[in-house]
Design a protein around this motif. Structure first.
Motif, short mmCIF file in Angstrom:
data_model
loop_
_atom_site.label_atom_id
_atom_site.label_comp_id
_atom_site.label_asym_id
_atom_site.label_seq_id
_atom_site.Cartn_x
_atom_site.Cartn_y
_atom_site.Cartn_z
N ILE A 129 11.35 37.90 -3.31
CA ILE A 129 11.01 38.90 -4.25
C ILE A 129 12.19 39.68 -4.46
O ILE A 129 12.47 40.28 -5.59
N VAL A 130 13.00 40.20 -3.38
CA VAL A 130 14.02 41.20 -3.63
C VAL A 130 14.98 40.44 -4.54
O VAL A 130 15.45 40.89 -5.53
N ALA A 131 15.45 39.10 -4.22
CA ALA A 131 16.58 38.55 -4.90
C ALA A 131 15.99 38.43 -6.44
O ALA A 131 16.79 38.56 -7.29
N GLU A 132 14.73 38.09 -6.59
CA GLU A 132 14.15 37.83 -7.91
C GLU A 132 14.44 39.27 -8.78
O GLU A 132 14.76 39.51 -9.80
N LEU A 133 14.06 40.47 -8.14
CA LEU A 133 14.23 41.84 -8.56
C LEU A 133 15.61 42.36 -8.79
O LEU A 133 15.83 42.83 -10.03
N LEU A 134 16.54 41.77 -7.97
CA LEU A 134 17.85 42.40 -8.12
C LEU A 134 18.48 41.62 -9.07
O LEU A 134 19.63 42.00 -9.73
N GLY A 135 18.33 40.40 -9.06
CA GLY A 135 19.06 39.33 -9.89
C GLY A 135 20.49 39.47 -9.99
O GLY A 135 21.07 39.48 -8.50
N ALA A 136 21.30 39.62 -10.94
CA ALA A 136 22.71 39.39 -11.03
C ALA A 136 23.32 40.77 -10.01
O ALA A 136 24.28 40.72 -9.72
N GLU A 137 22.15 41.64 -10.00
CA GLU A 137 22.87 42.99 -9.51
C GLU A 137 23.13 42.82 -7.87
O GLU A 137 23.55 43.68 -7.25
N ALA A 138 22.63 41.77 -7.31
CA ALA A 138 22.18 41.67 -5.77
C ALA A 138 23.56 41.73 -5.04
O ALA A 138 23.58 42.58 -3.95
N GLY A 139 24.54 41.30 -5.73
CA GLY A 139 25.87 41.37 -5.21
C GLY A 139 26.50 42.79 -4.72
O GLY A 139 27.14 43.19 -3.82
N ALA A 140 25.82 43.67 -5.62
CA ALA A 140 26.33 45.04 -5.35
C ALA A 140 25.41 45.74 -4.32
O ALA A 140 25.83 46.96 -4.17
#
Ligand SMILES: C[S@@+](CC[C@H](N)C(=O)[O-])C[C@H]1O[C@@H](n2cnc3c(N)ncnc32)[C@H](O)[C@@H]1O
Length: 296
Positions: A129-140
């Motif tokens: 769920i977290v990965a889906e919500l953060l999408g491309a922003e996850a790396g930051a």
């Protein structure tokens, strides 16, 4: 099958209770007989009394007994509703607040604790769920999902992140399965990014390491049901110390904190129940340190 006497039930029940908080009474004699049978066979003993004497001499059997007795039943997105609430409301709001609190020197961070994580499905469900919500922003972001369980065998399996197709298909929608799992022979492995944000540790919730730090979300589901009232109180008093003031706690769908403790405020939203810390009710645990075996 070797039968267990009432006296032997008492001996094993006390050992298990002292080490885990799990309460067993005479009515659970069949459970001891069934689950410990393979260990008696391996030890080459012919009675539970003889096995107990062996265990008293060699404590190496104790973790094996705990692994055998702990009920590890779990599944991906178990009970669904807490996860829908997370996805549709709590996490978008929480991520927004953490984003707003961060600055150039401090990346936004999210910490989740799957307390009594069993074989890891709960932790990886939140991770998806977290990965889906953060999408491309996850790396930051600094996302850390910590799973703890008293069963060493469960923690090892959780860390491996390898599941049968049945276990995955039972709870994970096809789209998420295709995105977050890779085939490994007949089975499926959680993909590397999701595994990298997760760490699994062996810990007793009745005496957790103090340096786990504070969490934005805590799942403590379907473990208090195995404890007596006094240990349930201890369990949630420990949990309260680790939940951030604006964080959320989820307990099992059949569980209640009524009469257990008043450290939390119960909230209901989108057909799901969660709890938030009652302001000032619990002494916060100290910040997380690397000695807890967790980075970030
Ligand atoms: C039924 S599973 C629940 C898994 C998951 N939370 C869920 O709801 O799907 C219960 C877990 O609690 C763990 N457990 C039992 N006593 C514990 C203790 N004192 N400290 C930590 N974990 C414990 C067991 O090993 C088992 O994996």
């Amino acid at each position: 099958m070797i039968s267990i006497t009432a006296e032997e039930v008492g001996l094993f029940a006390r050992l298990i209770h002292d080490r885990t908080g799990i309460a067993l009474d005479l009515g659970k004699a069949y459970l001891l007989e069934n689950r410990l049978a393979p260990l008696l066979e391996e030890a080459g003993v012919t009675s539970f009394g003889e096995f107990f004497r062996l265990v008293s001499r060699s404590s190496a059997w104790v973790p094996r007994i705990i692994d055998a007795i702990a009920t590890n039943e779990t599944s991906f997105f178990r009970d669904q509703r807490p996860f829908s609430l997370l996805r549709d409301k709590l996490l978008p709001e929480l991520l927004g607040r953490r984003r707003a609190e961060s600055d150039a020197s401090l990346p936004p961070a999210l910490r989740v604790w799957s307390a009594a994580c069993s074989t890891g499905q709960e932790a990886y469900s939140v991770g998806m769920i977290v990965a889906e919500l953060l999408g491309a922003e996850a790396g930051a972001w600094q996302v850390r999902i910590v799973g703890t369980d008293i069963s060493n065998a469960a923690v090892v399996r959780a860390s491996e992140g390898v599941y049968s197709r049945f276990e995955v298909d039972r709870g994970v929608p096809d789209r998420l399965r295709d995105k977050y799992f890779t085939p490994l022979g007949e089975r499926l492995r959680v993909e590397a990014g999701l595994r990298a944000m997760s760490v699994f540790l062996e810990a007793n919730l009745l005496a957790p390491p103090d340096n786990l730090g504070q969490f934005d979300l805590i799942f403590c589901r379907n473990v208090g049901i195995y404890f007596n009232q006094e240990n349930r109180r201890r369990l949630f008093a420990n949990i309260a110390r680790h939940l951030r003031p604006d964080g959320a706690l989820f307990i099992g769908s059949t569980e209640s904190l009524l009469g257990v403790c008043d450290l939390f405020v119960r909230r209901e939203c989108l057909n799901a129940v969660y709890f938030q810390p009652r302001p000032g009710a619990a002494e916060p645990a100290p910040p997380q340190t690397s000695t807890a075996g967790i980075k970030g």
